[in-house]
Design a protein around this motif. Structure first.
Motif, PDB file in Angstrom:
ATOM      1  N   LEU A 173     -12.635  11.109 -10.596  1.00  0.00           N
ATOM      2  CA  LEU A 173     -11.272  11.467 -10.969  1.00  0.00           C
ATOM      3  C   LEU A 173     -10.339  11.200  -9.805  1.00  0.00           C
ATOM      4  CD1 LEU A 173      -9.249  12.761 -12.953  1.00  0.00           C
ATOM      5  CD2 LEU A 173      -9.863  14.990 -11.966  1.00  0.00           C
ATOM      6  N   LEU A 174      -9.332  10.372 -10.031  1.00  0.00           N
ATOM      7  CA  LEU A 174      -8.353  10.083  -8.988  1.00  0.00           C
ATOM      8  C   LEU A 174      -7.310  11.189  -8.932  1.00  0.00           C
ATOM      9  CD1 LEU A 174      -9.729   7.279  -9.361  1.00  0.00           C
ATOM     10  CD2 LEU A 174      -7.508   6.269  -8.813  1.00  0.00           C
ATOM     11  N   ASN A 175      -6.986  11.620  -7.725  1.00  0.00           N
ATOM     12  CA  ASN A 175      -5.954  12.632  -7.540  1.00  0.00           C
ATOM     13  C   ASN A 175      -4.555  12.034  -7.577  1.00  0.00           C
ATOM     14  OD1 ASN A 175      -7.843  14.756  -7.147  1.00  0.00           O
ATOM     15  ND2 ASN A 175      -8.161  14.043  -5.044  1.00  0.00           N
ATOM     16  N   LYS A 176      -4.485  10.694  -7.376  1.00  0.00           N
ATOM     17  CA  LYS A 176      -3.206   9.996  -7.407  1.00  0.00           C
ATOM     18  C   LYS A 176      -3.343   8.724  -8.236  1.00  0.00           C
ATOM     19  CE  LYS A 176      -1.534  11.476  -2.840  1.00  0.00           C
ATOM     20  NZ  LYS A 176      -1.048  11.004  -1.519  1.00  0.00           N
ATOM     21  N   ASP A 177      -2.283   8.369  -8.942  1.00  0.00           N
ATOM     22  CA  ASP A 177      -2.237   7.135  -9.717  1.00  0.00           C
ATOM     23  C   ASP A 177      -1.732   6.039  -8.782  1.00  0.00           C
ATOM     24  OD1 ASP A 177      -2.043   5.148 -11.561  1.00  0.00           O
ATOM     25  OD2 ASP A 177      -0.611   6.159 -12.874  1.00  0.00           O
ATOM     26  N   ILE A 178      -2.649   5.304  -8.170  1.00  0.00           N
ATOM     27  CA  ILE A 178      -2.318   4.320  -7.150  1.00  0.00           C
ATOM     28  C   ILE A 178      -2.709   2.931  -7.638  1.00  0.00           C
ATOM     29  CG2 ILE A 178      -4.558   4.677  -6.009  1.00  0.00           C
ATOM     30  CD1 ILE A 178      -3.198   4.152  -3.340  1.00  0.00           C
ATOM     31  N   PRO A 179      -1.914   1.892  -7.359  1.00  0.00           N
ATOM     32  CA  PRO A 179      -2.250   0.539  -7.826  1.00  0.00           C
ATOM     33  C   PRO A 179      -3.653   0.116  -7.397  1.00  0.00           C
ATOM     34  CG  PRO A 179      -0.019   0.577  -6.938  1.00  0.00           C
ATOM     35  CD  PRO A 179      -0.622   1.932  -6.633  1.00  0.00           C
ATOM     36  N   GLY A 180      -4.415  -0.401  -8.357  1.00  0.00           N
ATOM     37  CA  GLY A 180      -5.771  -0.853  -8.066  1.00  0.00           C
ATOM     38  C   GLY A 180      -6.812   0.245  -8.083  1.00  0.00           C
ATOM     39  N   PHE A 181      -6.334   1.504  -8.224  1.00  0.00           N
ATOM     40  CA  PHE A 181      -7.239   2.656  -8.214  1.00  0.00           C
ATOM     41  C   PHE A 181      -8.077   2.649  -6.922  1.00  0.00           C
ATOM     42  CE2 PHE A 181      -7.052   1.810 -13.030  1.00  0.00           C
ATOM     43  CZ  PHE A 181      -5.796   2.376 -13.091  1.00  0.00           C
ATOM     44  N   VAL A 182      -9.350   3.022  -6.978  1.00  0.00           N
ATOM     45  CA  VAL A 182     -10.169   3.094  -5.754  1.00  0.00           C
ATOM     46  C   VAL A 182     -11.014   1.830  -5.575  1.00  0.00           C
ATOM     47  CG1 VAL A 182     -12.038   4.302  -4.568  1.00  0.00           C
ATOM     48  CG2 VAL A 182     -10.242   5.613  -5.712  1.00  0.00           C
ATOM     49  N   ALA A 183     -11.825   1.526  -6.561  1.00  0.00           N
ATOM     50  CA  ALA A 183     -12.823   0.461  -6.405  1.00  0.00           C
ATOM     51  C   ALA A 183     -12.192  -0.908  -6.201  1.00  0.00           C
ATOM     52  CB  ALA A 183     -13.760   0.437  -7.609  1.00  0.00           C
ATOM     53  N   ASN A 184     -11.141  -1.227  -6.969  1.00  0.00           N
ATOM     54  CA  ASN A 184     -10.529  -2.538  -6.813  1.00  0.00           C
ATOM     55  C   ASN A 184      -9.800  -2.679  -5.480  1.00  0.00           C
ATOM     56  OD1 ASN A 184     -11.466  -3.799  -9.087  1.00  0.00           O
ATOM     57  ND2 ASN A 184      -9.681  -3.326 -10.343  1.00  0.00           N
ATOM     58  N   ARG A 185      -9.293  -1.580  -4.945  1.00  0.00           N
ATOM     59  CA  ARG A 185      -8.677  -1.646  -3.611  1.00  0.00           C
ATOM     60  C   ARG A 185      -9.743  -1.963  -2.555  1.00  0.00           C
ATOM     61  NH1 ARG A 185      -3.362   0.608  -3.340  1.00  0.00           N
ATOM     62  NH2 ARG A 185      -3.587   0.850  -1.086  1.00  0.00           N
ATOM     63  N   LEU A 186     -10.902  -1.311  -2.685  1.00  0.00           N
ATOM     64  CA  LEU A 186     -11.988  -1.582  -1.743  1.00  0.00           C
ATOM     65  C   LEU A 186     -12.489  -3.021  -1.892  1.00  0.00           C
ATOM     66  CD1 LEU A 186     -13.958   1.772  -2.103  1.00  0.00           C
ATOM     67  CD2 LEU A 186     -12.564   1.063  -0.152  1.00  0.00           C
ATOM     68  N   GLN A 187     -12.636  -3.468  -3.147  1.00  0.00           N
ATOM     69  CA  GLN A 187     -13.068  -4.846  -3.381  1.00  0.00           C
ATOM     70  C   GLN A 187     -12.068  -5.849  -2.841  1.00  0.00           C
ATOM     71  OE1 GLN A 187     -15.730  -5.603  -7.174  1.00  0.00           O
ATOM     72  NE2 GLN A 187     -13.812  -4.663  -7.803  1.00  0.00           N
ATOM     73  N   ALA A 188     -10.779  -5.587  -3.062  1.00  0.00           N
ATOM     74  CA  ALA A 188      -9.742  -6.519  -2.623  1.00  0.00           C
ATOM     75  C   ALA A 188      -9.736  -6.664  -1.110  1.00  0.00           C
ATOM     76  CB  ALA A 188      -8.371  -6.053  -3.116  1.00  0.00           C
ATOM     77  N   ALA A 189      -9.951  -5.550  -0.403  1.00  0.00           N
ATOM     78  CA  ALA A 189      -9.985  -5.605   1.066  1.00  0.00           C
ATOM     79  C   ALA A 189     -11.153  -6.476   1.536  1.00  0.00           C
ATOM     80  CB  ALA A 189     -10.098  -4.199   1.639  1.00  0.00           C
ATOM     81  N   LEU A 190     -12.291  -6.327   0.889  1.00  0.00           N
ATOM     82  CA  LEU A 190     -13.476  -7.106   1.269  1.00  0.00           C
ATOM     83  C   LEU A 190     -13.301  -8.581   0.924  1.00  0.00           C
ATOM     84  CD1 LEU A 190     -16.381  -7.224   2.310  1.00  0.00           C
ATOM     85  CD2 LEU A 190     -17.155  -6.641   0.020  1.00  0.00           C
ATOM     86  N   VAL A 191     -12.788  -8.871  -0.286  1.00  0.00           N
ATOM     87  CA  VAL A 191     -12.610 -10.261  -0.700  1.00  0.00           C
ATOM     88  C   VAL A 191     -11.572 -10.961   0.168  1.00  0.00           C
ATOM     89  CG1 VAL A 191     -11.804 -11.746  -2.582  1.00  0.00           C
ATOM     90  CG2 VAL A 191     -13.391  -9.885  -3.068  1.00  0.00           C
ATOM     91  N   ARG A 192     -10.503 -10.256   0.523  1.00  0.00           N
ATOM     92  CA  ARG A 192      -9.503 -10.855   1.412  1.00  0.00           C
ATOM     93  C   ARG A 192     -10.134 -11.283   2.726  1.00  0.00           C
ATOM     94  NH1 ARG A 192      -4.215  -7.569   3.452  1.00  0.00           N
ATOM     95  NH2 ARG A 192      -5.836  -6.241   4.375  1.00  0.00           N
ATOM     96  N   GLU A 193     -10.986 -10.440   3.295  1.00  0.00           N
ATOM     97  CA  GLU A 193     -11.636 -10.786   4.554  1.00  0.00           C
ATOM     98  C   GLU A 193     -12.637 -11.927   4.353  1.00  0.00           C
ATOM     99  OE1 GLU A 193     -12.044 -10.653   8.604  1.00  0.00           O
ATOM    100  OE2 GLU A 193     -10.597  -9.563   7.358  1.00  0.00           O
ATOM    101  N   ALA A 194     -13.329 -11.947   3.194  1.00  0.00           N
ATOM    102  CA  ALA A 194     -14.264 -13.031   2.900  1.00  0.00           C
ATOM    103  C   ALA A 194     -13.523 -14.366   2.792  1.00  0.00           C
ATOM    104  CB  ALA A 194     -15.028 -12.734   1.609  1.00  0.00           C
ATOM    105  N   PHE A 195     -12.386 -14.375   2.104  1.00  0.00           N
ATOM    106  CA  PHE A 195     -11.563 -15.587   2.032  1.00  0.00           C
ATOM    107  C   PHE A 195     -11.162 -16.058   3.429  1.00  0.00           C
ATOM    108  CE2 PHE A 195      -9.683 -14.773  -2.499  1.00  0.00           C
ATOM    109  CZ  PHE A 195     -10.860 -15.241  -3.062  1.00  0.00           C
ATOM    110  N   TYR A 196     -10.752 -15.101   4.256  1.00  0.00           N
ATOM    111  CA  TYR A 196     -10.308 -15.412   5.618  1.00  0.00           C
ATOM    112  C   TYR A 196     -11.439 -16.028   6.438  1.00  0.00           C
ATOM    113  CZ  TYR A 196      -8.829 -14.566  10.458  1.00  0.00           C
ATOM    114  OH  TYR A 196      -8.528 -14.699  11.792  1.00  0.00           O
TER     115      TYR A 196
END
Length: 304
Positions: A173-196
């Motif tokens: 359960l998310l305490n805040k309605d944040i763009p990307g929620f939790v998992a996609n934010r974590l995935q996006a951070a990892l994929v961005r670094e992988a692209f780099y």
């Protein structure tokens, strides 16, 4: 609602939990395809000895399919919407649903794009709306992110969390309605670094993927990043983060080589060309292999 990649996987998971479910789609051909995919997936589970033949047949008895919206939702306690990520289509469906279901019926969206504020704009009963964000393949990946709106009642949240557990999911359960929620934010951070790392030529694509699947990803199935930090020592991870943070990618756009691939129509497995090259046979084999791994990983986690 919606029998595509996510919708048919969600319906299958519900049916396997022995909960009656109706899979709705406006297109009869889509439902035929969805039924075939569900049956093939259940057969694969039998072949892998994750499911018994009788369990497969029993699961199918809990699954109905329909192109009739009114008949599909009659008497239902929960509607999970998994249609296209187009807000106007979702709003149109919600208007229809609210005229057909009782005000106690929970309406959930599988969206990974829109906020609860956007989703419930114009809703008659916003207090019964919630996000239930499943992960592909929905029949195997345990995580479901539950996001409540400003007006969502605690009763709706509690009922939704309980239902997700009932069908064998691991809801958060998310305490805040944040763009990307939790998992996609974590995935996006990892994929961005992988692209780099790929753009900088630090390693080739296969090596970067292997660094995750046979490195941190190998243990993340059992200990997440925060618990890993605890076991590694917060003082150690303070040094790791502070030493590495200045050197990590801060790009807000994808690298040029990704944009070029997109411009040339090379989108990955959708088009057989992306970061890697694929044939149709390779794609299908990899999907089957993925599902087999996920099945056995889920079985292993349940037994520990």
């Amino acid at each position: 609602m919606g029998s595509g990649v996510m919708g048919h996987g969600i319906a299958q998971r519900v049916a396997q939990a022995k909960v009656p479910v109706v899979l709705f789609d406006i297109n009869e051909e889509s439902l035929v395809k969805a039924k075939s995919l569900i049956e093939s997936n259940l057969t694969m589970q039998v072949d892998e000895q994750v499911l018994g033949v009788q369990e497969k047949e029993e699961a199918l008895t809990f699954l109905d399919m329909s192109t009739n919206l009114e008949a599909s939702v009659q008497g239902t306690e929960l509607v999970i919407e998994a249609i296209s990520e187009k807000l106007e289509l979702k709003h149109g469906l919600y208007r229809s649903l609210e005229s057909l279901v009782s005000k106690e019926t929970v309406i959930a969206s599988n969206t990974s794009t829109f906020s609860m504020k956007d989703l419930t704009e114009g809703a008659k009963h916003p207090e019964r709306f919630v996000v239930t964000h499943f992960f592909n393949p929905a029949q195997f990946v345990p995580l479901v992110e539950v996001v409540k709106g400003a007006q969502t009642t605690e009763h709706v949240v509690d009922e939704t969390m309980a239902f997700m557990k009932q069908i064998g999911k691991s809801p958060i359960l998310l305490n805040k309605d944040i763009p990307g929620f939790v998992a996609n934010r974590l995935q996006a951070a990892l994929v961005r670094e992988a692209f780099y790392l790929l753009e900088e030529g630090v390693a080739d694509a296969r090596s970067i993927d292997l660094a995750v699947t046979d490195g941190p990803g190998f243990r993340w199935g059992f200990a997440g990043p925060l618990e890993t930090a605890d076991f590694g020592g917060l003082d150690i991870w303070k040094s790791v983060v502070e030493n590495l943070a200045p050197t990590l990618s801060e790009n807000t756009k994808v690298p040029d080589f990704i944009q070029t691939a997109i411009d040339e129509g090379n989108l990955g497995t959708k088009t057989t060309e992306g970061i890697y090259s694929y044939s149709s046979d390779i794609i299908q084999d990899r999907l089957v292999e993925r599902d087999q791994y996920l099945m056995h990983l889920g079985k292993l986690k349940q037994s520990t």
